[in-house]
Design an enzyme around this catalytic site. Structure first.
Site, short mmCIF file in Angstrom:
data_model
loop_
_atom_site.label_atom_id
_atom_site.label_comp_id
_atom_site.label_asym_id
_atom_site.label_seq_id
_atom_site.Cartn_x
_atom_site.Cartn_y
_atom_site.Cartn_z
N GLY A 247 0.79 -1.08 0.21
CA GLY A 247 -0.14 -0.21 -0.14
C GLY A 247 0.97 1.39 -0.09
CD GLU A 286 0.13 -9.59 1.99
OE1 GLU A 286 -0.73 -8.82 1.78
OE2 GLU A 286 0.25 -10.06 1.93
N PRO A 287 4.38 -5.58 -0.82
CG PRO A 287 6.73 -4.75 -1.00
CD PRO A 287 6.04 -5.95 -0.37
CE1 TYR A 329 -9.63 1.42 -10.21
CE2 TYR A 329 -6.82 1.78 -10.90
CZ TYR A 329 -8.14 0.97 -10.02
OH TYR A 329 -7.62 -0.28 -10.28
CB CYS A 355 -15.22 3.36 -30.52
SG CYS A 355 -14.46 3.10 -31.71
CE1 TYR A 385 -2.48 -3.12 -8.74
CE2 TYR A 385 -1.15 -1.19 -8.13
CZ TYR A 385 -2.00 -2.61 -7.55
OH TYR A 385 -1.09 -3.11 -6.39
#
Ligand SMILES: *Cc1c(COP(=O)(O)O)cnc(C)c1O
Length: 439
Positions: A247, A286-287, A329, A355, A385
């Site tokens: 995180g 857990e990076p 996002y 499109c 990501y």
């Protein structure tokens, strides 16, 4: 903490990565293409490992942020473990040769098939199943019992970190689907005998992503500490480890991020030798993004400049299917010209060919007017990501991935072909008539 251009500096007016010009890579692979710096991946890993020295620790890279097997192999060869969220990621870990005792499996929806594979991984099974609900624990216990194995478990604690003080935290709140609350964990601990196929060895948390301040983590750590104390009195065997999740945020534009040494100090303060724990515990983290985010870019070529009075559009050959974060996002990624341009700038929207109006990498960017057809642009901070969330919308083959190390670059995933796009699709067989439809 790294900035978007740290591993992609300009040399003689051209953007480079580890001494290789991005033009040279584009000439070889075409565009669009994802490019990763090995140093960019390893520097944050090493900083975390260094910061946790003195603790029995393991840095487990969150595979979902950047899943290429070559990246997993690189990180694993430097001591990293992996944090998985699916059987597919387990398959990747196996190909990359990640040792079983360095694999943890998170996620709210593990299937019996995934559990069985993870229990078999490397013969003796993975290090930990981070279990998120009581029904999951029951199922895992039964799957393991049938296989005559014992599944090592960490219960994922949802610490319900105060949303008022930390509005952007997305996974560590009561209302989120993740984890178990304190009462649920204590109940499970009192009834461990109901789950003969599992051994409860740890507690895990993961309160959210792109965190830019230590205070929510500190809140969460406090609550984990309190829970550990309570559990010590209930569980028949002492817990062995705490998994503190990932995180940590990165700089996409100009955000001030948490310095890795300060993050590690906080971990020492709550879980280190001087933290007053009843017995020493192994610490896992857990990076994902903080390792892969600023190690990668998406390189793309300008197809057209569409001129308008108030602002221009640059239509590039990458699209939302390649990098969905801006459309999904509204996230910001810096966009720069690969060959430095001087002269006037103009407000520009950088858009892809898909499109959808949402197929936009950046709006109102002050980009050089001279940037035009055939020029390369780099979309920065795309290592996490990015490719991992890509798809084939508009039947666009996904871009290749390139890893650069020691002045050399290697294609670690080939560009998809049109045949890849239709793999598995079938035209109904004309020679084999179907049974008549019921009327
Ligand atoms: C996504 C995820 C991570 C990694 O998050 P980052 O923000 O990329 O560091 C770690 N642990 C779990 C359980 C996750 O779901």
């Amino acid at each position: 903490m790294s900035r978007p251009t740290d591993y992609f500096p300009y040399k003689n007016g051209v953007m480079t990565v580890d001494g290789v010009s991005l033009n040279a890579i584009a000439e070889c692979t075409g565009t669009p293409v994802y490019i990763y710096s090995a140093r960019g991946l390893l520097d944050p890993l090493k900083a975390l490992q260094k910061g946790l020295k003195g603790l029995d620790h393991l840095v487990c890279f969150a595979v979902k942020s950047s899943s290429n097997v070559a990246i997993l192999q690189l990180l694993s060869s430097h001591g990293a473990g992996v944090d998985l969220v699916s059987g597919g990621e387990l398959h990747r870990a196996a190909i990359a040769g990640v040792p079983a005792d360095k694999v943890v499996f998170s996620g709210v929806g593990k299937t019996p098939g995934e559990m069985a594979r993870a229990l078999d991984y490397g013969g003796n099974g993975i290090y930990s199943f981070n279990v998120e609900s009581e029904p999951e624990l029951r199922l895992l216990s039964s799957v393991a019992s049938h296989m005559e194995k014992t599944a090592p478990v960490a219960l994922r604690f949802n610490p319900d970190v105060d949303p008022k003080t930390h509005p952007y935290i997305s996974t560590g709140l009561k209302k989120n689907k993740f984890g178990l609350n304190r009462a649920e964990i204590l109940k499970i601990a009192r009834e461990v005998s109901k789950y003969p196929g599992v051994s409860i060895r740890g507690i895990s948390i993961h309160i959210g992503s792109q965190l830019l301040s230590l205070s929510p983590l500190q809140d969460a750590f406090k609550r984990v500490r309190a829970l550990l104390e309570e559990l010590e009195d209930i569980l028949p065997t002492p817990l062995r480890f705490v998994d503190l999740g990932g995180g940590i945020g990165i700089t996409y534009r100009n955000e001030k991020t948490i310095p890795i040494p300060r993050y590690c100090e906080l971990i020492h303060r709550y879980f280190g030798p001087k933290a007053g724990l009843r017995h020493p515990m192994k610490i896992l983290i857990e990076p994902g993004r903080s390792i892969s985010g600023n190690a990668g870019i998406l390189l793309s070529e300008v197809l057209y400049r569409k001129q308008r009075k108030e602002k221009d559009f640059l239509i590039v050959d990458a699209a939302m299917n390649d990098l969905i974060r801006p459309s999904l996002y509204g996230s910001h990624h810096e966009i720069v010209a690969v060959s430095r341009k001087t002269g006037a700038r103009k407000k520009t929207d950088v858009v892809g060919p898909v499109c959808e109006t949402g197929d936009c990498f950046g709006s109102d960017r002050p980009l050089p007017r001279s940037l035009d057809q055939g020029d390369l642009i780099a979309i920065l901070s795309a290592g996490a990501y990015g490719f991992a969330m890509s798809g084939n919308y508009n039947s666009r083959p996904r871009p290749p991935e390139v890893l650069v190390a020691g002045g050399n670059f290697e294609i670690i995933r080939e560009r998809e072909t049109y045949d890849d796009l239709v793999r598995g699709e079938v035209l109904p067989d004309q020679t084999c008539p179907r049974p008549e439809a019921a009327s």
